[in-house]
Design a protein around this motif. Structure first.
Motif, PDB file in Angstrom:
ATOM      1  N   ALA A   1     -74.186  69.445 -18.169  1.00  0.00           N
ATOM      2  CA  ALA A   1     -75.067  70.693 -17.757  1.00  0.00           C
ATOM      3  C   ALA A   1     -75.911  71.006 -18.872  1.00  0.00           C
ATOM      4  O   ALA A   1     -77.128  71.001 -18.592  1.00  0.00           O
ATOM      5  CB  ALA A   1     -74.203  71.983 -17.287  1.00  0.00           C
ATOM      6  N   VAL A   2     -75.387  71.187 -20.266  1.00  0.00           N
ATOM      7  CA  VAL A   2     -76.443  71.301 -21.355  1.00  0.00           C
ATOM      8  C   VAL A   2     -77.310  70.191 -21.613  1.00  0.00           C
ATOM      9  O   VAL A   2     -78.392  70.636 -21.937  1.00  0.00           O
ATOM     10  CB  VAL A   2     -75.710  71.718 -22.616  1.00  0.00           C
ATOM     11  CG1 VAL A   2     -74.912  70.695 -23.454  1.00  0.00           C
ATOM     12  CG2 VAL A   2     -76.470  72.557 -23.458  1.00  0.00           C
TER      13      VAL A   2
ATOM     14  N   VAL B   1     -86.028  75.371 -25.875  1.00  0.00           N
ATOM     15  CA  VAL B   1     -85.143  75.699 -27.056  1.00  0.00           C
ATOM     16  C   VAL B   1     -83.843  76.246 -25.960  1.00  0.00           C
ATOM     17  O   VAL B   1     -83.782  76.553 -25.238  1.00  0.00           O
ATOM     18  CB  VAL B   1     -85.444  76.642 -27.915  1.00  0.00           C
ATOM     19  CG1 VAL B   1     -85.966  78.083 -27.141  1.00  0.00           C
ATOM     20  CG2 VAL B   1     -84.694  76.993 -29.050  1.00  0.00           C
ATOM     21  N   VAL B   2     -82.750  75.570 -26.713  1.00  0.00           N
ATOM     22  CA  VAL B   2     -81.294  75.919 -26.246  1.00  0.00           C
ATOM     23  C   VAL B   2     -80.467  76.946 -27.162  1.00  0.00           C
ATOM     24  O   VAL B   2     -80.336  76.510 -28.372  1.00  0.00           O
ATOM     25  CB  VAL B   2     -80.507  74.902 -26.099  1.00  0.00           C
ATOM     26  CG1 VAL B   2     -79.308  75.080 -25.392  1.00  0.00           C
ATOM     27  CG2 VAL B   2     -81.147  74.055 -24.740  1.00  0.00           C
ATOM     28  N   ILE B   3     -79.859  77.972 -26.706  1.00  0.00           N
ATOM     29  CA  ILE B   3     -79.166  78.943 -27.264  1.00  0.00           C
ATOM     30  C   ILE B   3     -77.533  78.677 -26.954  1.00  0.00           C
ATOM     31  O   ILE B   3     -77.274  78.807 -25.629  1.00  0.00           O
ATOM     32  CB  ILE B   3     -79.516  80.370 -27.121  1.00  0.00           C
ATOM     33  CG1 ILE B   3     -80.901  80.698 -27.668  1.00  0.00           C
ATOM     34  CG2 ILE B   3     -78.529  81.167 -27.858  1.00  0.00           C
ATOM     35  CD1 ILE B   3     -81.210  80.263 -29.034  1.00  0.00           C
ATOM     36  N   ALA B   4     -76.714  78.381 -27.546  1.00  0.00           N
ATOM     37  CA  ALA B   4     -75.310  77.970 -27.362  1.00  0.00           C
ATOM     38  C   ALA B   4     -74.437  79.435 -27.858  1.00  0.00           C
ATOM     39  O   ALA B   4     -74.307  79.414 -29.089  1.00  0.00           O
ATOM     40  CB  ALA B   4     -74.764  76.877 -27.744  1.00  0.00           C
ATOM     41  N   ILE B   5     -73.953  80.161 -26.843  1.00  0.00           N
ATOM     42  CA  ILE B   5     -73.214  81.217 -27.259  1.00  0.00           C
ATOM     43  C   ILE B   5     -71.694  80.744 -27.643  1.00  0.00           C
ATOM     44  O   ILE B   5     -70.952  80.528 -26.670  1.00  0.00           O
ATOM     45  CB  ILE B   5     -73.500  82.504 -26.353  1.00  0.00           C
ATOM     46  CG1 ILE B   5     -75.081  82.660 -26.000  1.00  0.00           C
ATOM     47  CG2 ILE B   5     -73.025  83.775 -26.861  1.00  0.00           C
ATOM     48  CD1 ILE B   5     -75.141  83.446 -24.594  1.00  0.00           C
TER      49      ILE B   5
ATOM     50  N   ARG C   1     -69.857  74.044 -30.765  1.00  0.00           N
ATOM     51  CA  ARG C   1     -70.737  73.369 -31.614  1.00  0.00           C
ATOM     52  C   ARG C   1     -71.198  71.949 -30.772  1.00  0.00           C
ATOM     53  O   ARG C   1     -72.059  71.317 -30.917  1.00  0.00           O
ATOM     54  CB  ARG C   1     -69.621  72.933 -32.856  1.00  0.00           C
ATOM     55  CG  ARG C   1     -69.800  73.762 -33.733  1.00  0.00           C
ATOM     56  CD  ARG C   1     -69.383  73.681 -35.137  1.00  0.00           C
ATOM     57  NE  ARG C   1     -67.914  72.873 -34.990  1.00  0.00           N
ATOM     58  CZ  ARG C   1     -66.774  73.503 -35.277  1.00  0.00           C
ATOM     59  NH1 ARG C   1     -66.983  74.734 -35.308  1.00  0.00           N
ATOM     60  NH2 ARG C   1     -65.839  73.011 -35.051  1.00  0.00           N
ATOM     61  N   LYS C   2     -70.241  71.567 -29.971  1.00  0.00           N
ATOM     62  CA  LYS C   2     -70.642  70.213 -29.086  1.00  0.00           C
ATOM     63  C   LYS C   2     -71.610  70.304 -28.326  1.00  0.00           C
ATOM     64  O   LYS C   2     -72.252  69.564 -28.036  1.00  0.00           O
ATOM     65  CB  LYS C   2     -69.398  69.730 -28.554  1.00  0.00           C
ATOM     66  CG  LYS C   2     -68.174  69.526 -29.114  1.00  0.00           C
ATOM     67  CD  LYS C   2     -67.860  68.343 -30.150  1.00  0.00           C
ATOM     68  CE  LYS C   2     -67.082  68.274 -31.379  1.00  0.00           C
ATOM     69  NZ  LYS C   2     -65.695  68.808 -31.062  1.00  0.00           N
ATOM     70  N   LEU C   3     -71.824  71.638 -27.780  1.00  0.00           N
ATOM     71  CA  LEU C   3     -72.919  71.917 -26.938  1.00  0.00           C
ATOM     72  C   LEU C   3     -74.025  72.014 -27.750  1.00  0.00           C
ATOM     73  O   LEU C   3     -75.226  71.471 -26.996  1.00  0.00           O
ATOM     74  CB  LEU C   3     -72.662  73.215 -26.245  1.00  0.00           C
ATOM     75  CG  LEU C   3     -71.388  73.375 -25.293  1.00  0.00           C
ATOM     76  CD1 LEU C   3     -71.375  74.698 -24.758  1.00  0.00           C
ATOM     77  CD2 LEU C   3     -71.710  72.681 -23.832  1.00  0.00           C
ATOM     78  N   VAL C   4     -74.156  72.431 -28.737  1.00  0.00           N
ATOM     79  CA  VAL C   4     -75.176  72.621 -29.560  1.00  0.00           C
ATOM     80  C   VAL C   4     -75.890  70.850 -29.892  1.00  0.00           C
ATOM     81  O   VAL C   4     -76.919  70.546 -29.722  1.00  0.00           O
ATOM     82  CB  VAL C   4     -74.975  73.126 -30.852  1.00  0.00           C
ATOM     83  CG1 VAL C   4     -76.273  73.139 -31.782  1.00  0.00           C
ATOM     84  CG2 VAL C   4     -74.929  74.590 -30.835  1.00  0.00           C
ATOM     85  N   LEU C   5     -74.820  70.184 -30.225  1.00  0.00           N
ATOM     86  CA  LEU C   5     -74.841  68.842 -30.592  1.00  0.00           C
ATOM     87  C   LEU C   5     -75.748  68.145 -29.393  1.00  0.00           C
ATOM     88  O   LEU C   5     -76.619  67.359 -29.529  1.00  0.00           O
ATOM     89  CB  LEU C   5     -73.780  68.170 -30.968  1.00  0.00           C
ATOM     90  CG  LEU C   5     -73.654  66.825 -31.535  1.00  0.00           C
ATOM     91  CD1 LEU C   5     -74.613  66.737 -32.800  1.00  0.00           C
ATOM     92  CD2 LEU C   5     -72.375  66.316 -32.077  1.00  0.00           C
TER      93      LEU C   5
ATOM     94  N   GLU D   1     -79.023  66.170 -29.176  1.00  0.00           N
ATOM     95  CA  GLU D   1     -79.075  64.779 -28.906  1.00  0.00           C
ATOM     96  C   GLU D   1     -80.321  64.610 -27.791  1.00  0.00           C
ATOM     97  O   GLU D   1     -80.866  63.429 -27.812  1.00  0.00           O
ATOM     98  CB  GLU D   1     -77.972  64.180 -28.487  1.00  0.00           C
ATOM     99  CG  GLU D   1     -76.683  64.059 -29.804  1.00  0.00           C
ATOM    100  CD  GLU D   1     -75.530  63.690 -29.348  1.00  0.00           C
ATOM    101  OE1 GLU D   1     -74.736  63.485 -30.165  1.00  0.00           O
ATOM    102  OE2 GLU D   1     -75.210  63.773 -28.086  1.00  0.00           O
ATOM    103  N   GLU D   2     -80.431  65.374 -26.976  1.00  0.00           N
ATOM    104  CA  GLU D   2     -81.471  65.445 -26.031  1.00  0.00           C
ATOM    105  C   GLU D   2     -83.004  65.649 -26.512  1.00  0.00           C
ATOM    106  O   GLU D   2     -83.959  65.570 -25.894  1.00  0.00           O
ATOM    107  CB  GLU D   2     -81.459  66.192 -24.821  1.00  0.00           C
ATOM    108  CG  GLU D   2     -80.190  66.121 -23.820  1.00  0.00           C
ATOM    109  CD  GLU D   2     -80.177  64.693 -23.482  1.00  0.00           C
ATOM    110  OE1 GLU D   2     -81.180  64.039 -23.014  1.00  0.00           O
ATOM    111  OE2 GLU D   2     -79.046  63.923 -23.541  1.00  0.00           O
ATOM    112  N   GLY D   3     -83.096  65.889 -27.993  1.00  0.00           N
ATOM    113  CA  GLY D   3     -84.525  66.276 -28.630  1.00  0.00           C
ATOM    114  C   GLY D   3     -84.967  67.447 -28.426  1.00  0.00           C
ATOM    115  O   GLY D   3     -86.050  67.715 -28.861  1.00  0.00           O
ATOM    116  N   THR D   4     -84.004  68.427 -28.157  1.00  0.00           N
ATOM    117  CA  THR D   4     -84.577  70.077 -28.033  1.00  0.00           C
ATOM    118  C   THR D   4     -83.668  70.615 -29.051  1.00  0.00           C
ATOM    119  O   THR D   4     -82.629  70.512 -29.354  1.00  0.00           O
ATOM    120  CB  THR D   4     -83.909  70.472 -26.583  1.00  0.00           C
ATOM    121  OG1 THR D   4     -84.491  69.595 -25.587  1.00  0.00           O
ATOM    122  CG2 THR D   4     -84.377  71.832 -26.408  1.00  0.00           C
TER     123      THR D   4
END
Ligand code: SF4
Length: 289
Positions: free
Chosen positions: A202-203, A212-216, A225-229, A233-236
């Motif tokens: 989903a992320v 921009v993505v914010i992972a809470i 941390r894996k969601l941020v990564l 990896e999608e370039g965002t």
């Protein structure tokens, strides 16, 4: 500025159930000591502390005869035996999907596989799985960790429940190639849990659609941390925030669409607060006559 939520995010059933168990005990007046944080979320940890659910580092910090909770991450089998032998009452809130990985590791060892676990060797869940393998499993983060290692005739690869799916697949590919070339039987079992897979998928979709993505999630939360990564990896651009004060207005200066996701132990109320704060950064553009 538009805020878009990931299709799957936030609390997973494993963490939610573990919290419910200790919360129920705490509210009923039982003091509970959890071996490590039951949840990597400071807000919930504070609420639990108020009803006498305390986090401790190990059994030596627990008063004799008290109730001790094993967290959703699980624990090595000897920990429960030791605790019971010392007179503690054990409440096991290990997530059933972690239990499945522990049993898989044990079964593979019994079938004489050399077991490799893809994950973080310091993570509590991984230490527990190693314990269930009788200390025989080897934890690896990359192929480089196999240098100097001599496998038996059969090798099996499993994973920590919250690993990055793409990285696990890439490692599995390299390992299979290496083992096949050496004539060694290789078995790969993807033990990354379903909620983690859904959240990472989903992320990635979200990241392709926003600026921009914010992972809470708690800074100690592996799955956040894996969601941020995954988003990066999608370039965002992607950032992890634990509390409102972690947000930087500069992140949103040129953003029209902001994606929001949350780790498996982030309650909805925290997600709502973060979204509200992000909205407050919006600079209204002047309307031209
Ligand atoms: S992240 Fe997965 S394995 Fe971990 S508690 Fe949640 S559902 Fe269970």
């Amino acid at each position: 500025m538009e805020i878009v939520r990931a299709q799957a995010m936030g609390f997973c059933f494993g963490v939610r159930d573990a919290i419910d168990v200790v919360r129920e005990l705490g509210e009923a007046g039982t003091t509970v000591y959890t071996l490590g944080a039951i949840v990597h979320n400071p807000q919930i940890a504070e609420q639990l502390e108020e009803i006498n659910v305390h986090v401790v580092g190990d059994l030596d910090d627990v008063p004799p005869g008290a109730v001790v909770a094993i967290t959703a991450h699980g624990a090595p089998p000897d920990l429960q035996e030791n605790a019971e032998a010392r007179g503690f009452k054990i409440i096991d809130t290990t997530c059933p999907l972690v239990t499945r990985i522990q049993k898989t590791a044990l079964d593979l060892v019994n079938q004489r596989y050399s077991v490799l676990i893809y994950g973080d060797s310091k993570h509590k869940e991984v230490r527990g799985i190693v314990g269930w393998s009788g200390g025989k499993a080897r934890v690896i983060a990359s192929m480089a960790d196999l240098e100097g290692w001599t496998p038996t005739r059969r090798v099996a690869l499993i994973s920590q429940s919250t690993s990055n799916v793409e990285k696990f697949i890439a490692l599995a590919r390299d390992l299979v190639g290496d083992m096949v070339a050496r004539g060694i039987e290789i078995r790969v079992i993807n033990t990354i849990c379903k909620p983690t897979k859904e959240r990472q998928r989903a992320v990635r979709e979200l990241a392709r659609d926003v600026d921009v993505v914010i992972a809470i999630g708690g800074l100690a939360s592996a799955n956040t941390r894996k969601l941020v990564l995954a988003a990066q990896e999608e370039g965002t651009a992607a950032y992890q925030v634990e509390r409102l004060d972690d947000l930087c207005p500069e992140w949103f200066q040129n953003a029209d669409r902001v994606g929001v996701t949350a780790g498996a132990s982030t309650p909805d109320v925290v997600i709502d607060q973060v979204e509200e704060r992000i909205q407050s950064y919006e600079v209204r553009k002047p309307v031209l006559a």
